[in-house]
Scaffold this motif. Sequence first.
Motif, mmCIF file in Angstrom:
data_model
loop_
_atom_site.group_PDB
_atom_site.id
_atom_site.type_symbol
_atom_site.label_atom_id
_atom_site.label_comp_id
_atom_site.label_asym_id
_atom_site.label_seq_id
_atom_site.Cartn_x
_atom_site.Cartn_y
_atom_site.Cartn_z
ATOM 1 N N HIS A 30 14.637 3.012 -12.913
ATOM 2 C CA HIS A 30 13.492 3.898 -13.098
ATOM 3 C C HIS A 30 12.932 3.700 -14.489
ATOM 4 C CE1 HIS A 30 14.591 6.019 -9.453
ATOM 5 N NE2 HIS A 30 15.812 6.170 -9.917
ATOM 6 N N THR A 32 9.526 4.979 -17.066
ATOM 7 C CA THR A 32 8.452 5.948 -17.203
ATOM 8 C C THR A 32 7.802 5.835 -18.571
ATOM 9 O OG1 THR A 32 9.471 7.499 -15.649
ATOM 10 C CG2 THR A 32 7.979 8.439 -17.285
ATOM 11 N N TRP A 33 6.507 6.029 -18.588
ATOM 12 C CA TRP A 33 5.764 6.163 -19.844
ATOM 13 C C TRP A 33 5.648 7.647 -20.156
ATOM 14 C CZ3 TRP A 33 4.377 2.472 -23.203
ATOM 15 C CH2 TRP A 33 4.315 1.155 -22.763
ATOM 16 N N GLY A 44 6.214 13.045 -19.440
ATOM 17 C CA GLY A 44 5.993 11.835 -18.661
ATOM 18 C C GLY A 44 4.605 11.827 -18.050
ATOM 19 N N SER A 47 5.217 6.806 -13.890
ATOM 20 C CA SER A 47 6.595 6.411 -13.609
ATOM 21 C C SER A 47 6.629 5.381 -12.488
ATOM 22 C CB SER A 47 7.395 7.649 -13.211
ATOM 23 O OG SER A 47 8.737 7.336 -12.944
ATOM 24 N N THR A 55 5.216 4.340 -7.422
ATOM 25 C CA THR A 55 4.704 4.898 -8.671
ATOM 26 C C THR A 55 4.336 6.376 -8.506
ATOM 27 O OG1 THR A 55 2.451 4.209 -8.134
ATOM 28 C CG2 THR A 55 3.783 2.680 -9.437
ATOM 29 N N TYR A 57 2.187 9.666 -10.926
ATOM 30 C CA TYR A 57 1.388 9.974 -12.103
ATOM 31 C C TYR A 57 1.238 11.478 -12.279
ATOM 32 C CZ TYR A 57 0.068 5.097 -11.603
ATOM 33 O OH TYR A 57 0.108 3.724 -11.487
ATOM 34 N N CYS A 92 8.065 4.271 -23.973
ATOM 35 C CA CYS A 92 8.569 3.663 -22.751
ATOM 36 C C CYS A 92 10.041 4.063 -22.619
ATOM 37 C CB CYS A 92 8.429 2.153 -22.872
ATOM 38 S SG CYS A 92 9.152 1.199 -21.550
ATOM 39 N N ARG A 104 11.846 12.529 -12.213
ATOM 40 C CA ARG A 104 11.212 11.460 -12.969
ATOM 41 C C ARG A 104 10.625 11.919 -14.307
ATOM 42 N NH1 ARG A 104 8.510 8.363 -9.883
ATOM 43 N NH2 ARG A 104 8.708 9.344 -7.856
ATOM 44 N N TRP A 105 10.243 13.165 -14.448
ATOM 45 C CA TRP A 105 9.640 13.634 -15.694
ATOM 46 C C TRP A 105 10.665 14.272 -16.639
ATOM 47 C CZ3 TRP A 105 5.925 10.768 -14.998
ATOM 48 C CH2 TRP A 105 5.008 10.838 -13.949
ATOM 49 N N TYR A 110 16.618 9.686 -18.910
ATOM 50 C CA TYR A 110 16.457 8.312 -19.400
ATOM 51 C C TYR A 110 17.359 8.081 -20.597
ATOM 52 C CZ TYR A 110 12.538 8.545 -16.290
ATOM 53 O OH TYR A 110 11.766 8.702 -15.175
#
Length: 123
Positions: A30, A32-33, A44, A47, A55, A57, A92, A104-105, A110
């Motif tokens: 995974h 994510t920006w 985030g 991703s 993806t 957003y 990143c 993901r957020w 991470y």
Amino acid sequence: QAQVTESGGASVQAGGSLTLSCHHPPHYVHMTWFHQPVGLEREGVASIRTGTDNTAYRDSVKGRFSISRVSDNTMYLQMNSLKSEDTGIYFCAGTRKDVVGWQRWDRGYYDSWGQGTQVVVSS
């Protein structure tokens, strides 16, 4: 140990475009920006799951930003129709974990982060 490195940040006029790059070690599941405006929390915005290229957003960037991967160690964030609120540092982040129910957020998910690249959008 290979590191995560972002590049491509710059100062642009509102309505302009930028492409951010992220070079990272291979085999992340995974990525994510994250965007951190001055004085605010990092959140985030885009991703990607590397195995499927699925993806996601945040609503604030949908239709304007696009996340993509060109190899196992390079990821991009295409940013179009930039707004002043897009100003900030972009990070990143990646992980090799693949946990059921992952968020993901969630910054804590991470374990690899770059130093960030600064974007300034002037109106």
